[in-house]
Design a protein around this motif. Structure first.
Motif, PDB file in Angstrom:
ATOM      1  N   PRO A 289       5.609  -2.812  10.807  1.00  0.00           N
ATOM      2  CA  PRO A 289       6.708  -2.030  10.234  1.00  0.00           C
ATOM      3  C   PRO A 289       7.922  -2.035  11.151  1.00  0.00           C
ATOM      4  O   PRO A 289       7.798  -1.998  12.378  1.00  0.00           O
ATOM      5  CB  PRO A 289       6.115  -0.616  10.132  1.00  0.00           C
ATOM      6  CG  PRO A 289       4.631  -0.793  10.246  1.00  0.00           C
ATOM      7  CD  PRO A 289       4.441  -1.978  11.143  1.00  0.00           C
ATOM      8  N   LEU A 290       9.111  -2.087  10.549  1.00  0.00           N
ATOM      9  CA  LEU A 290      10.366  -1.995  11.281  1.00  0.00           C
ATOM     10  C   LEU A 290      11.430  -1.445  10.347  1.00  0.00           C
ATOM     11  O   LEU A 290      11.734  -2.060   9.319  1.00  0.00           O
ATOM     12  CB  LEU A 290      10.788  -3.361  11.824  1.00  0.00           C
ATOM     13  CG  LEU A 290      12.158  -3.418  12.533  1.00  0.00           C
ATOM     14  CD1 LEU A 290      12.146  -2.558  13.792  1.00  0.00           C
ATOM     15  CD2 LEU A 290      12.542  -4.853  12.858  1.00  0.00           C
ATOM     16  N   ASN A 291      11.963  -0.294  10.699  1.00  0.00           N
ATOM     17  CA  ASN A 291      13.055   0.316   9.922  1.00  0.00           C
ATOM     18  C   ASN A 291      12.740   0.401   8.430  1.00  0.00           C
ATOM     19  O   ASN A 291      13.545   0.035   7.565  1.00  0.00           O
ATOM     20  CB  ASN A 291      14.354  -0.464  10.141  1.00  0.00           C
ATOM     21  CG  ASN A 291      14.878  -0.326  11.561  1.00  0.00           C
ATOM     22  OD1 ASN A 291      14.423   0.533  12.317  1.00  0.00           O
ATOM     23  ND2 ASN A 291      15.837  -1.173  11.921  1.00  0.00           N
ATOM     24  N   GLY A 292      11.530   0.827   8.110  1.00  0.00           N
ATOM     25  CA  GLY A 292      11.164   1.087   6.723  1.00  0.00           C
ATOM     26  C   GLY A 292      10.663  -0.105   5.931  1.00  0.00           C
ATOM     27  O   GLY A 292      10.406   0.017   4.729  1.00  0.00           O
ATOM     28  N   GLU A 293      10.515  -1.270   6.553  1.00  0.00           N
ATOM     29  CA  GLU A 293       9.959  -2.422   5.848  1.00  0.00           C
ATOM     30  C   GLU A 293       8.976  -3.146   6.766  1.00  0.00           C
ATOM     31  O   GLU A 293       8.976  -2.955   7.989  1.00  0.00           O
ATOM     32  CB  GLU A 293      11.059  -3.379   5.385  1.00  0.00           C
ATOM     33  CG  GLU A 293      11.909  -3.940   6.493  1.00  0.00           C
ATOM     34  CD  GLU A 293      13.032  -4.824   5.983  1.00  0.00           C
ATOM     35  OE1 GLU A 293      13.074  -5.101   4.774  1.00  0.00           O
ATOM     36  OE2 GLU A 293      13.879  -5.234   6.804  1.00  0.00           O
ATOM     37  N   HIS A 294       8.125  -3.965   6.155  1.00  0.00           N
ATOM     38  CA  HIS A 294       7.152  -4.720   6.921  1.00  0.00           C
ATOM     39  C   HIS A 294       7.709  -6.109   7.198  1.00  0.00           C
ATOM     40  O   HIS A 294       8.058  -6.843   6.267  1.00  0.00           O
ATOM     41  CB  HIS A 294       5.818  -4.804   6.173  1.00  0.00           C
ATOM     42  CG  HIS A 294       5.106  -3.495   6.111  1.00  0.00           C
ATOM     43  ND1 HIS A 294       5.212  -2.642   5.030  1.00  0.00           N
ATOM     44  CD2 HIS A 294       4.308  -2.874   7.019  1.00  0.00           C
ATOM     45  CE1 HIS A 294       4.493  -1.549   5.256  1.00  0.00           C
ATOM     46  NE2 HIS A 294       3.939  -1.665   6.452  1.00  0.00           N
ATOM     47  N   VAL A 295       7.806  -6.443   8.478  1.00  0.00           N
ATOM     48  CA  VAL A 295       8.414  -7.707   8.866  1.00  0.00           C
ATOM     49  C   VAL A 295       7.356  -8.684   9.360  1.00  0.00           C
ATOM     50  O   VAL A 295       6.308  -8.308   9.875  1.00  0.00           O
ATOM     51  CB  VAL A 295       9.492  -7.505   9.959  1.00  0.00           C
ATOM     52  CG1 VAL A 295      10.605  -6.616   9.429  1.00  0.00           C
ATOM     53  CG2 VAL A 295       8.893  -6.914  11.233  1.00  0.00           C
ATOM     54  N   PHE A 296       7.659  -9.949   9.172  1.00  0.00           N
ATOM     55  CA  PHE A 296       6.759 -11.028   9.561  1.00  0.00           C
ATOM     56  C   PHE A 296       6.713 -11.182  11.072  1.00  0.00           C
ATOM     57  O   PHE A 296       7.739 -11.149  11.750  1.00  0.00           O
ATOM     58  CB  PHE A 296       7.236 -12.339   8.930  1.00  0.00           C
ATOM     59  CG  PHE A 296       6.476 -13.559   9.363  1.00  0.00           C
ATOM     60  CD1 PHE A 296       5.271 -13.884   8.764  1.00  0.00           C
ATOM     61  CD2 PHE A 296       6.974 -14.380  10.370  1.00  0.00           C
ATOM     62  CE1 PHE A 296       4.572 -15.014   9.169  1.00  0.00           C
ATOM     63  CE2 PHE A 296       6.286 -15.509  10.771  1.00  0.00           C
ATOM     64  CZ  PHE A 296       5.074 -15.837  10.175  1.00  0.00           C
TER      65      PHE A 296
END
Length: 354
Positions: A289-296
């Motif tokens: 998670p990063l700033n409200g979204e899931h990042v690769f």
């Protein structure tokens, strides 16, 4: 070096490996491979061989046969030894970990002697996925998954720019981390802290100390600079089949408890990636998670150490690998119908060594 590399067998027991058994070999792996071997032993047709660089290795404790591998060899020499080993022991399915890339480069030779290697032979794609920067750019350009800011640096000036960019993009309070562009298991990972911030983890190092270290190096190997992501990892174990994708997301709750969560977001990300990145055999997608979204974060083109936990919902990834390799029918529909959210715990235990 003596070109002749001999096998040192650790057990005096003899077995008839031609008695309808499927011979499966794990070379030097993580200790979690013990769980893979245990899952494969449920099928009485499977005959397990394990090998490692030293005589005592835990993951092979329950294997039918154990061997010592050669030390002091390069990738080509190891691949040559592995081919000879497969011939000598009539290996049907080979799960490579040590010198994996070298083994993959000879995959056609293994196939020619009747050994199926549980690895994808697309070396160009493997090279792209092995690079954190290239794989992140691929996800971004194909709109497969959100990605964090990441910069690949080879100079002191490049590091200073990338560090400043992370601070500008995510805020002065946000930590920065660095790791080799091609790394496995986070061996080269370091979290950087500002001089006025306290060191809180063993892998922490101050910005000024890291900068001084870079300035003293004669060469800076490709390193990625990116924001430190402190939220728990989502690790999605995947396998493509003729009837669809099997994906099991694992969400770490703490050091002993993992939640298998089949959130639509996780499954959709896995499906999008699987349509563009074609990988034979099980693989693993990592998100944070990063700033409200899931990042690769990255893709491992092999089974992840924790994929044995998927057995809690009826997914035996090692057995699926063998089934795919040997042409057994995989009932994907039955597997998908059995998936459900569940929490699994890890407890300490022991095994008696041979």
């Amino acid at each position: 070096m003596d070109n002749k590399i001999t096998n040192s067998k650790l057990s005096s027991r003899r077995y008839d490996m031609k008695n309808g058994k499927r011979v499966i070999w794990f070379n030097h792996w993580f200790s979690q491979a013990y769980n893979f071997i245990e899952l494969l032993k449920r099928d009485e047709r499977n005959y397990m061989i394990a090998s490692a660089k030293k005589p005592d290795f835990v993951f092979g404790a329950s294997a039918d046969e154990r061997y010592i591998e050669p030390n002091g060899v390069n990738g080509e020499q190891y691949a040559e030894w592995a081919l000879s080993f497969c011939k000598e022991h009539s290996v049907d399915v080979f799960f490579p970990k040590r010198w994996r890339a070298a083994v993959i480069s000879h995959i056609d030779e293994f196939t020619a002697i009747g050994t199926r290697v549980t690895a994808d032979g697309n070396t160009e794609q493997n090279d792209m996925l092995d690079s954190k920067m290239k794989s992140c750019e691929f996800m971004r350009s194909n709109e497969l998954c959100a990605t964090p800011y990441m910069e690949r640096i080879t100079t002191v000036e490049g590091f200073e720019r990338a560090y400043a960019m992370v601070k500008e993009k995510y805020g002065r309070e946000h930590k920065v981390c660095v790791k080799a562009d091609r790394d496995e298991g986070g061996i080269t990972y370091r979290r950087l802290y500002d001089d006025d911030a306290p060191k809180s983890m063993p892998e922490d190092i101050s910005y000024q100390s890291y900068l001084a270290d870079l300035k003293n190096r004669s060469r800076i190997y490709p390193t990625v600079v990116m924001p430190y992501l402190n939220e728990p990892e989502i690790s999605i174990d995947c396998m493509r089949t003729e009837s669809g994708l099997i994906a099991v997301p694992r969400c770490k709750i703490d050091s002993h408890i993992t939640a298998l969560r089949f959130d639509k977001e996780f499954i959709d990300i896995a499906k999008r990636i699987s349509e563009k990145v074609i990988i034979e055999y099980p693989y693993n997608i990592q998100l944070r998670p990063l700033n409200g979204e899931h990042v690769f974060m990255e893709i491992n083109t092999r089974m992840a150490g924790g994929c044995y936990k998927a057995d809690a919902v009826g997914v035996n990834f090692p057995q699926l690998s063998v089934s795919y390799a040997l042409g057994d029918k995989i009932d994907t529909e039955a597997i998908l119908n059995g998936l459900h959210d569940v929490r699994v715990g890890e407890v300490a235990g022991f095994i008696v060594m041979p």
